[in-house]
Scaffold this motif. Structure first.
Motif, short mmCIF file in Angstrom:
data_model
loop_
_atom_site.label_atom_id
_atom_site.label_comp_id
_atom_site.label_asym_id
_atom_site.label_seq_id
_atom_site.Cartn_x
_atom_site.Cartn_y
_atom_site.Cartn_z
N PRO A 17 44.01 29.33 25.39
CA PRO A 17 44.40 29.90 26.56
C PRO A 17 44.12 29.17 27.96
N THR A 18 44.56 29.56 28.78
CA THR A 18 44.13 29.12 30.24
C THR A 18 42.98 29.92 30.77
N VAL A 19 41.85 29.19 31.26
CA VAL A 19 40.83 29.78 31.53
C VAL A 19 40.46 29.19 32.98
N VAL A 20 40.43 30.31 33.82
CA VAL A 20 40.44 30.08 35.34
C VAL A 20 39.24 30.68 35.83
N GLU A 21 38.36 30.25 36.51
CA GLU A 21 37.09 30.68 37.12
C GLU A 21 37.12 30.88 38.64
N SER A 22 36.70 32.10 39.16
CA SER A 22 36.55 32.20 40.50
C SER A 22 35.34 32.92 40.99
N THR A 23 34.96 32.99 42.42
CA THR A 23 33.84 33.71 42.73
C THR A 23 33.94 34.70 43.42
N VAL A 24 33.15 36.04 42.75
CA VAL A 24 33.29 37.22 43.46
C VAL A 24 32.24 37.47 44.49
N VAL A 25 30.96 37.02 44.38
CA VAL A 25 29.91 37.12 45.29
C VAL A 25 29.36 35.68 45.34
N ASP A 26 29.48 34.84 46.47
CA ASP A 26 28.86 33.82 46.72
C ASP A 26 27.50 33.92 47.35
N THR A 27 26.57 33.81 46.90
CA THR A 27 25.19 34.17 47.31
C THR A 27 24.64 33.17 48.36
N TYR A 28 25.42 32.03 48.79
CA TYR A 28 25.17 31.26 49.98
C TYR A 28 26.06 31.56 51.01
N ASN A 29 27.20 32.59 50.67
CA ASN A 29 27.96 32.87 51.94
C ASN A 29 28.68 34.30 51.65
N ASN A 30 28.06 35.55 51.87
CA ASN A 30 28.49 36.65 51.74
C ASN A 30 28.37 37.58 53.01
N PRO A 31 29.03 38.58 53.06
CA PRO A 31 28.79 39.59 54.44
C PRO A 31 27.40 40.16 54.46
#
Length: 453
Positions: free
Chosen positions: A8-22
């Motif tokens: 399969p195609t496996v793609v990762e993304s970031t939900v909460v970036d703990t160096y930059n989140n509101p």
């Protein structure tokens, strides 16, 4: 028979970036993911005041998304009056929220100073919090009184085996069995009573523990205790549930918290043959996984997938016992019946420095969405990741599931080329052949194999 290579195609993304989140979160952990009311709901515990588990201010946080690309600012659904009808305020620390879709509602079990279940009826509505209360060890109730003493002569801790301080700690997603009964996995642990089996463990590890399921049949709550005593009275931790809907079998998998256990005993299983009414004693699954939490879902009529951490092995096929607690190499495990026959397949986490408590949902388009947290260790920031796997294994197709253990092997050993008519390679143990060019499922290789018992 014709096999396909699962590729399969496996793609990762970031939900909460703990160096930059509101919200300013510096550490998140113990995440859960669900799809409900045309949204993805990702919930976790986290803090803006530290970078280790249990740092001051660790509370439950929630983000949502309609496309798994753009996520809302993290907010506190169970403490903020904007989001819930009866905010919980008595818990200094909060841990391990666990989402489930129950009927038309979104539910979440979690732990603060006590044990809670929170319910959301509409996507634009407010959560209602409920606290669990007990009489003895088998009568369970919920109450909208979420602070102060228990109601009606009940207790906030059950009494069992003459011990009255059993802490109910939810740690995995509830599921609804084919019987219609909701089961909520948790561990009861004593805050004061310690095992006498060994003095070589940390104080928390030595506390007495039971794994259990708190059940709900649509009217009444109850509890089923899971026996893990063959491995010790302190080993029970972080159970999860799998049901084979084609039979009466339900399985409760338990993490073994005994750091001295053999590697193949870190994941235990108890089996029910009566749709989850009663369970036999837990036995070892004999799966090589480190001591960490797993998760599984049924994804088709005859296929179950489990997200767990695949155990690193040496090039001679033996487990590397020096990394029993090392959470790397997140893998998709596959089973055809949901029982203790899961086998590790493809890696979904690449070379992530840690793979903590992966879970997943199958979205309406049939994609697998995996959530897990990762960082370089305690004392560093840990982020929430989302991995999209597309497609999932198709029903009725025979697959070869490539295992990514070579990612972490010490060396590659070549098989023996046997001169015959025709010539063939003889593989033994972890011997491997590697292509010098990139292969895919459609332009790869064809092969035949003979297995010697």
């Amino acid at each position: 028979m014709v096999y396909q290579i699962y590729n399969p195609t496996v793609v990762e993304s970031t939900v909460v970036d703990t160096y930059n989140n509101p919200a300013g979160l510096t550490y998140v952990s113990n995440s859960s993911l669900e799809y409900w009311s045309n949204k993805y709901w990702a919930i976790m515990d986290g803090t803006a005041q530290g970078t280790v588990e249990g740092s001051a201010g660790q509370q439950i946080w929630l983000v949502t998304s309609e496309d798994c690309v753009t996520w809302t600012r993290a907010y506190q659904p169970f403490r903020d009056a904007e989001y819930c009808t009866n905010p919980v305020s008595g818990s200094a620390l909060e841990w391990q929220p666990n989402l489930a879709v129950v009927g038309d509602e979104l539910w979440c079990t979690w732990w603060g100073a006590d044990a809670y279940v929170s319910k959301l009826s509409t996507v634009s509505g407010q959560w209602t919090n409920y606290r669990f209360e007990f009489i003895d060890d088998d009568q369970v109730f919920i109450s909208e009184t979420v602070t102060g003493a228990a109601t009606g002569g009940r207790a906030l801790r059950p009494t069992k085996d003459s011990i009255s301080d059993w802490q109910p700690f939810f740690s995995q997603n509830p599921i609804i069995l084919s019987s219609g009964v909701l089961v909520c996995p948790l561990t009861f642990y004593s805050e004061a009573s310690l095992t006498a089996q060994t003095a070589a463990l940390s104080t928390f590890t030595k506390t007495l523990k039971y794994n259990a399921l708190i059940t709900w049949d649509g009217t009444d709550w109850g509890v089923i205790y899971i026996d893990t005593s063959a491995f010790g009275d302190f080993v029970a931790w972080e159970p999860f549930v799998v049901e084979d809907g084609s039979t009466d079998n339900v399985y409760v998998y338990s993490r073994n918290l005994d750091a001295r256990a053999d590697d193949e005993d870190f994941l235990l299983v108890a089996e029910s043959n009566d749709r989850g009414v009663t369970f036999g004693a837990s036995v070892s699954t004999n799966m090589l996984v480190p001591s960490t939490r797993g998760f599984a879902r049924k994804v088709s009529a005859t296929r179950w997938l489990m997200t767990h951490v695949d155990h690193r092995q040496l090039s001679d096929g033996n487990p590397d016992t020096s990394v029993s607690g090392n959470r790397v190499n997140g893998a998709i495990f596959v089973s055809r019946r949901g029982g203790p026959d899961f086998v590790p397949g493809i890696n979904f986490s690449g070379s992530a420095p840690s793979v903590n408590y992966p879970q997943f949902v199958i979205d309406p388009d049939g994609k697998m969405r995996i959530n897990y947290t990762t960082g370089t260790g305690n004392g560093t920031r840990r982020a929430l990741k989302l991995v999209t796997v597309d497609p999932i294994p198709s029903e009725g197709v025979l697959y070869v599931h490539p295992r990514s253990v070579n990612l972490y092997s010490d060396s590659i050993t070549d098989p023996t080329l046997v001169n015959a008519s025709p010539d063939y390679y003889s593989f033994n143990g972890q011997e491997q052949i590697r292509s010098t060019t990139e292969l895919s499922a459609s332009t790869g290789v064809s092969y035949a194999a003979w297995f010697r018992a």
